[in-house]
Write an enzyme that holds these catalytic residues in place. Structure first.
Site, short mmCIF file in Angstrom:
data_model
loop_
_atom_site.label_atom_id
_atom_site.label_comp_id
_atom_site.label_asym_id
_atom_site.label_seq_id
_atom_site.Cartn_x
_atom_site.Cartn_y
_atom_site.Cartn_z
N ARG A 232 0.86 -1.18 0.00
CA ARG A 232 0.00 0.00 0.00
C ARG A 232 0.90 1.24 0.00
NH1 ARG A 232 -3.47 -2.68 -1.62
NH2 ARG A 232 -5.61 -2.94 -0.87
N GLU A 261 -3.66 7.55 -5.69
CA GLU A 261 -3.76 6.80 -6.95
C GLU A 261 -4.97 7.26 -7.75
OE1 GLU A 261 -3.71 2.62 -6.09
OE2 GLU A 261 -1.75 2.70 -5.15
N HIS A 280 -0.49 -0.04 -9.95
CA HIS A 280 -1.21 -0.94 -9.03
C HIS A 280 -1.68 -2.20 -9.77
CE1 HIS A 280 -3.47 -0.86 -4.96
NE2 HIS A 280 -3.31 -2.11 -5.35
#
Length: 324
Positions: A232, A261, A280
């Site tokens: 994360r 993000e 991601h």
């Protein structure tokens, strides 16, 4: 028929555009991820299927029929768990869908850092043919430090050991005897930080891990070391990371996750050529997407059928329900 609001459309659901659980679950595709829209769209739904989009309290409150929120993936920090629990809503997750996918992405980033794959490719595209641009380091014989020895961390350790790496790890919740048979030397946090040639973060985001990797940690790492974060974004202080990379405090970093993000244009890490950033996509393979979609949807079907799903993030809610 029970209805599920599909907030984040993954490949299978996008392709099929139909109810893959005929007679069990009708899929309603969300047209927006805006919380106000979701609060209206969820009114007639019994379930929510979601990946990374935010499911705040107001959306959950609006779901008067909601009985389950199924997360495509592991972390559930995008879902207001407390609100779901208060309403007696089960929150499920999929902790195994990305094995072996996630460890493979960690290794891919590790190889890319070690052998400067991105710089070599860019140089060729710019008309150069100079092998010194991509002068890298060997993987075999190096030390991989793993922070977090859960499913991903231990699978990563197995694969790294097979490559001839020395593997050390830290996890305050795991005892060394639990890892018998694995080539992992369980040590303290400081030893991992100081000894690792490659430092991989496999920890969840918690109050304790937020900002854990900061200037103090970078100062203790080898100046030849590389950081890899597939966990994360907020676990790493990006300002401190920028300073460490720019000042050659560490050799490089690879990030599949960011504090925000998407990070947006002009992020200062983009200035540096010793950092790799991917969107991601640690769990993004055809196989893993199929696994996670089917697992999440099946979890929703199970709850709606009165069955207890395999993985529940808020088990305390079971006291309010009668699931077999």
């Amino acid at each position: 028929m029970n209805k599920a609001l599909v907030v984040d459309t993954l490949p299978l659901f996008e392709r099929e555009k139909r109810d893959i659980f005929a007679g069990q679950l009708e899929l309603k595709m969300a047209e927006s991820k805006d919380p106000q829209y979701l609060a209206e769209a969820v009114a007639d739904c019994d379930a929510i299927l979601v990946a990374l989009s935010k499911i705040p309290a107001n959306v959950i409150e609006a779901g008067k029929k909601l009985r389950v929120i199924a997360r495509y993936g592991i972390g559930t920090d995008n879902i207001d768990i407390a609100q779901a629990t208060a309403q007696g809503i089960v929150v499920t997750y999929c902790p195994e869908y990305h094995l072996p996918t996630a460890p493979e992405h960690v290794l891919a980033l590790m190889f890319a850092l070690a052998r400067k794959i991105c710089l070599g490719d860019l140089s060729v595209r710019q008309g150069n043919w100079d092998h010194t641009v991509a002068m890298g380091v060997d993987i075999e014989g190096k030390t991989l430090g793993i922070l977090g020895l859960g499913r991903i961390g231990t699978k990563l350790a197995q694969k790294a050991a097979a490559l001839g790496m020395n593997v050390i790890g830290y996890d305050p919740l795991v005892k060394a005897e639990q890892l018998n048979g694995l080539d992992i030397d369980v040590v303290d946090f400081d030893t991992v930080v100081k000894s690792a040639d490659f430092l991989s973060i496999c920890m969840p985001l918690t109050d304790q891990t937020q900002g854990l990797i900061n200037a103090s940690v970078f100062a203790r790492m080898k100046d030849s070391a590389f950081l890899i974060n597939n966990a994360r974004g907020p676990i790493v202080d990006e300002n401190d990371l920028y300073d460490a990379l720019k000042g050659n405090v560490i050799a490089g970093a690879a990030l599949d996750v960011m504090t925000q993000e998407p990070p947006g244009p002009g992020h200062k890490l983009y200035e540096l050529d010793n950092v790799i950033i991917t969107p991601h996509c640690t769990g993004s393979t055809v196989e893993s997407m199929q696994r996670v979609e089917m697992t999440a949807a099946q979890s929703a079907v199970d709850v709606l059928a009165g069955k207890k799903p395999k993985y529940i993030r808020n088990p305390e809610v079971l006291d309010k329900l009668d699931l077999q």
